[in-house]
Write a protein that holds these residues in place. Structure first.
Motif, mmCIF file in Angstrom:
data_model
loop_
_atom_site.group_PDB
_atom_site.id
_atom_site.type_symbol
_atom_site.label_atom_id
_atom_site.label_comp_id
_atom_site.label_asym_id
_atom_site.label_seq_id
_atom_site.Cartn_x
_atom_site.Cartn_y
_atom_site.Cartn_z
ATOM 1 N N LEU A 20 14.037 11.660 6.791
ATOM 2 C CA LEU A 20 13.377 10.734 5.889
ATOM 3 C C LEU A 20 14.016 9.357 5.990
ATOM 4 O O LEU A 20 15.209 9.237 6.284
ATOM 5 N N LEU A 21 13.237 8.322 5.721
ATOM 6 C CA LEU A 21 13.734 6.951 5.714
ATOM 7 C C LEU A 21 13.497 6.339 4.337
ATOM 8 O O LEU A 21 12.576 6.732 3.614
ATOM 9 N N GLU A 22 14.317 5.353 3.994
ATOM 10 C CA GLU A 22 14.190 4.673 2.706
ATOM 11 C C GLU A 22 13.268 3.466 2.862
ATOM 12 O O GLU A 22 13.526 2.578 3.673
ATOM 13 N N PHE A 23 12.178 3.448 2.078
ATOM 14 C CA PHE A 23 11.195 2.374 2.149
ATOM 15 C C PHE A 23 11.053 1.667 0.797
ATOM 16 O O PHE A 23 11.272 2.268 -0.255
ATOM 17 N N GLU A 24 10.644 0.413 0.872
ATOM 18 C CA GLU A 24 10.181 -0.323 -0.303
ATOM 19 C C GLU A 24 8.805 -0.870 0.033
ATOM 20 O O GLU A 24 8.644 -1.580 1.037
ATOM 21 N N VAL A 25 7.816 -0.510 -0.778
ATOM 22 C CA VAL A 25 6.426 -0.860 -0.499
ATOM 23 C C VAL A 25 5.850 -1.636 -1.686
ATOM 24 O O VAL A 25 5.793 -1.122 -2.809
ATOM 25 N N LYS A 26 5.416 -2.863 -1.442
ATOM 26 C CA LYS A 26 4.804 -3.688 -2.481
ATOM 27 C C LYS A 26 3.310 -3.831 -2.191
ATOM 28 O O LYS A 26 2.915 -4.077 -1.051
ATOM 29 N N HIS A 27 2.481 -3.683 -3.261
ATOM 30 C CA HIS A 27 1.038 -3.754 -3.083
ATOM 31 C C HIS A 27 0.410 -4.480 -4.263
ATOM 32 O O HIS A 27 1.131 -5.006 -5.138
ATOM 33 N N ASP A 28 -0.913 -4.544 -4.316
ATOM 34 C CA ASP A 28 -1.613 -5.328 -5.338
ATOM 35 C C ASP A 28 -1.231 -4.933 -6.756
ATOM 36 O O ASP A 28 -1.166 -5.778 -7.656
ATOM 37 N N ASP A 29 -1.016 -3.649 -6.985
ATOM 38 C CA ASP A 29 -0.807 -3.143 -8.343
ATOM 39 C C ASP A 29 0.644 -2.819 -8.672
ATOM 40 O O ASP A 29 0.919 -2.208 -9.713
ATOM 41 N N GLY A 30 1.574 -3.185 -7.821
ATOM 42 C CA GLY A 30 2.973 -2.907 -8.126
ATOM 43 C C GLY A 30 3.792 -2.646 -6.889
ATOM 44 O O GLY A 30 3.541 -3.205 -5.824
ATOM 45 N N GLU A 31 4.773 -1.771 -7.015
ATOM 46 C CA GLU A 31 5.621 -1.443 -5.873
ATOM 47 C C GLU A 31 6.137 -0.014 -5.977
ATOM 48 O O GLU A 31 6.137 0.596 -7.048
ATOM 49 N N TRP A 32 6.551 0.511 -4.834
ATOM 50 C CA TRP A 32 7.111 1.856 -4.745
ATOM 51 C C TRP A 32 8.334 1.798 -3.851
ATOM 52 O O TRP A 32 8.323 1.104 -2.829
ATOM 53 N N ASP A 33 9.377 2.510 -4.216
ATOM 54 C CA ASP A 33 10.512 2.633 -3.300
ATOM 55 C C ASP A 33 11.039 4.059 -3.372
ATOM 56 O O ASP A 33 11.004 4.706 -4.422
ATOM 57 N N GLY A 34 11.465 4.532 -2.228
ATOM 58 C CA GLY A 34 11.958 5.900 -2.141
ATOM 59 C C GLY A 34 12.019 6.344 -0.696
ATOM 60 O O GLY A 34 11.832 5.557 0.237
ATOM 61 N N LYS A 35 12.288 7.637 -0.501
ATOM 62 C CA LYS A 35 12.385 8.197 0.844
ATOM 63 C C LYS A 35 11.054 8.820 1.259
ATOM 64 O O LYS A 35 10.388 9.482 0.470
ATOM 65 N N ALA A 36 10.698 8.577 2.517
ATOM 66 C CA ALA A 36 9.445 9.109 3.045
ATOM 67 C C ALA A 36 9.577 9.405 4.530
ATOM 68 O O ALA A 36 10.379 8.777 5.233
ATOM 69 N N GLY A 37 8.796 10.356 4.979
ATOM 70 C CA GLY A 37 8.767 10.673 6.400
ATOM 71 C C GLY A 37 7.717 9.891 7.148
ATOM 72 O O GLY A 37 7.805 9.706 8.362
ATOM 73 N N LEU A 38 6.713 9.391 6.396
ATOM 74 C CA LEU A 38 5.623 8.671 7.051
ATOM 75 C C LEU A 38 4.916 7.772 6.044
ATOM 76 O O LEU A 38 4.611 8.195 4.929
ATOM 77 N N GLY A 54 3.266 15.873 -2.572
ATOM 78 C CA GLY A 54 4.130 15.103 -1.700
ATOM 79 C C GLY A 54 3.445 13.956 -1.003
ATOM 80 O O GLY A 54 4.013 13.342 -0.093
ATOM 81 N N VAL A 55 2.228 13.628 -1.423
ATOM 82 C CA VAL A 55 1.482 12.510 -0.835
ATOM 83 C C VAL A 55 1.117 11.515 -1.933
ATOM 84 O O VAL A 55 0.536 11.883 -2.957
ATOM 85 N N MET A 56 1.497 10.271 -1.731
ATOM 86 C CA MET A 56 1.104 9.194 -2.646
ATOM 87 C C MET A 56 0.043 8.353 -1.956
ATOM 88 O O MET A 56 0.181 8.010 -0.780
ATOM 89 N N TYR A 57 -1.037 8.016 -2.694
ATOM 90 C CA TYR A 57 -2.132 7.239 -2.109
ATOM 91 C C TYR A 57 -2.487 6.067 -3.019
ATOM 92 O O TYR A 57 -2.503 6.194 -4.244
ATOM 93 N N PHE A 58 -2.796 4.932 -2.395
ATOM 94 C CA PHE A 58 -3.372 3.807 -3.117
ATOM 95 C C PHE A 58 -4.083 2.907 -2.107
ATOM 96 O O PHE A 58 -3.853 3.006 -0.892
ATOM 97 N N SER A 59 -4.960 2.036 -2.597
ATOM 98 C CA SER A 59 -5.610 1.048 -1.745
ATOM 99 C C SER A 59 -5.222 -0.343 -2.235
ATOM 100 O O SER A 59 -4.963 -0.546 -3.425
#
Length: 295
Positions: free
Chosen positions: A174-192, A248-253
């Motif tokens: 797993l890798l540590e990611f920070e993801v920012k999008h229109d409605d906020g942000e997510w950070d954590g470990k993910a494989g893809l 184990g899957v997070m989805y947003f557009s």
């Protein structure tokens, strides 16, 4: 009916470009007054050819090759004031864009369809100064897929990608990611992390069934669990078109996306080929191109 350019990658699809080049030329002459044919010899040629066609006012640019060739052509016309209509004959291993647009996967049928094809607006994604048409992937699974050789793709097709992906699942990396999008942000470990403009990813046409090529959205999937058992649970969900509901899957557009990764050496896979390292900023250019699709 104006002038068109046919760009052929002669090495794509077990060198099918050489086989179908003349047939495509003759078919396009039924639609356009003049059709110029150019063959690529190295990476970047398709971008340069498309760039020149746009500057010279061509009505259409047709690409014959895999997703990498298509990506190059789009990068050649995306920034131009005059953007020729974009058409293509798929010769690649996966051909996700063809699957998303209903373009026949058989070259002979795709060529025939171009004779009467209609224009449809299509979104493209922008990453810095480059563009993509289908999907961006990041994580250890994407890293593993990047290692698939040309020989493996030629011999095993999309199965080669699937096999390398399973190996990554088995390593539980797993890798540590920070993801920012229109409605906020997510950070954590993910494989893809997958950011897709279309419904088809890796040849799986039900990956994002709600995605349309002109909806102005990036469809983002974050897989936070990584293991062979997790893969076994996720695959049926993909087949059913319900991946976003899987454990184990997070989805947003979103219309814009910023992704950072703690590992500075990890590269992003863009339309099936290695791209830039992190951080990256993505935006959607809605209905930026006219693509030729079967009528």
């Amino acid at each position: 009916m104006g002038k068109a350019l046919l760009i052929v990658n002669p090495s794509s699809g077990k060198e099918k470009g050489k086989v179908y080049k003349d047939r495509a030329h003759q078919a396009l002459l039924k639609r356009f007054d003049e059709v110029e044919v150019k063959e690529t010899q190295k990476g970047g040629d398709a971008t340069e050819f498309a760039h020149e066609a746009a500057d010279n006012g061509y009505e259409a640019v047709i690409a014959m090759g895999g997703d990498g060739t298509l990506n190059e052509v789009i990068n050649g016309i995306a920034e131009k004031p005059h953007r020729p209509a974009f058409g293509f004959i798929p010769l690649g291993t996966v051909n996700d864009l063809a699957r998303s647009l209903g373009v026949p996967l058989r070259p002979d049928r795709a060529i025939k369809a171009l004779e009467t094809a209609r224009k449809r607006p299509m979104d493209i994604g922008k990453i810095g100064d480059t563009y993509f048409m289908n999907v961006l992937a990041a994580g250890m699974i994407a890293e593993a897929v990047d290692k698939v050789s040309v020989e493996q793709k030629t011999k095993f097709g999309s199965v080669a990608y699937f096999a390398e992906g399973l190996k990554a699942f088995a390593r539980h990396e797993l890798l540590e990611f920070e993801v920012k999008h229109d409605d906020g942000e997510w950070d954590g470990k993910a494989g893809l992390v997958i950011a897709s403009l279309t419904n088809s990813v890796g040849g799986m046409e039900q990956w994002a069934p709600e995605a349309e090529v002109d909806d102005g959205l990036i469809h983002v999937f974050i897989l936070t669990k990584l293991g062979l058992i997790d893969a076994a649970k996720i695959l049926p969900q993909i087949a059913l078109g319900t991946l976003k509901k899987a454990d184990g899957v997070m989805y947003f557009s979103t219309t814009k996306l910023d992704i950072s990764c703690t590992d500075p050496d990890v590269k992003v896979n863009v339309d099936g080929d290695p791209g830039d390292t992190f951080p990256i900023q993505i935006e959607v250019l809605r209905e930026h191109l006219d693509v030729l699709v079967p009528s």
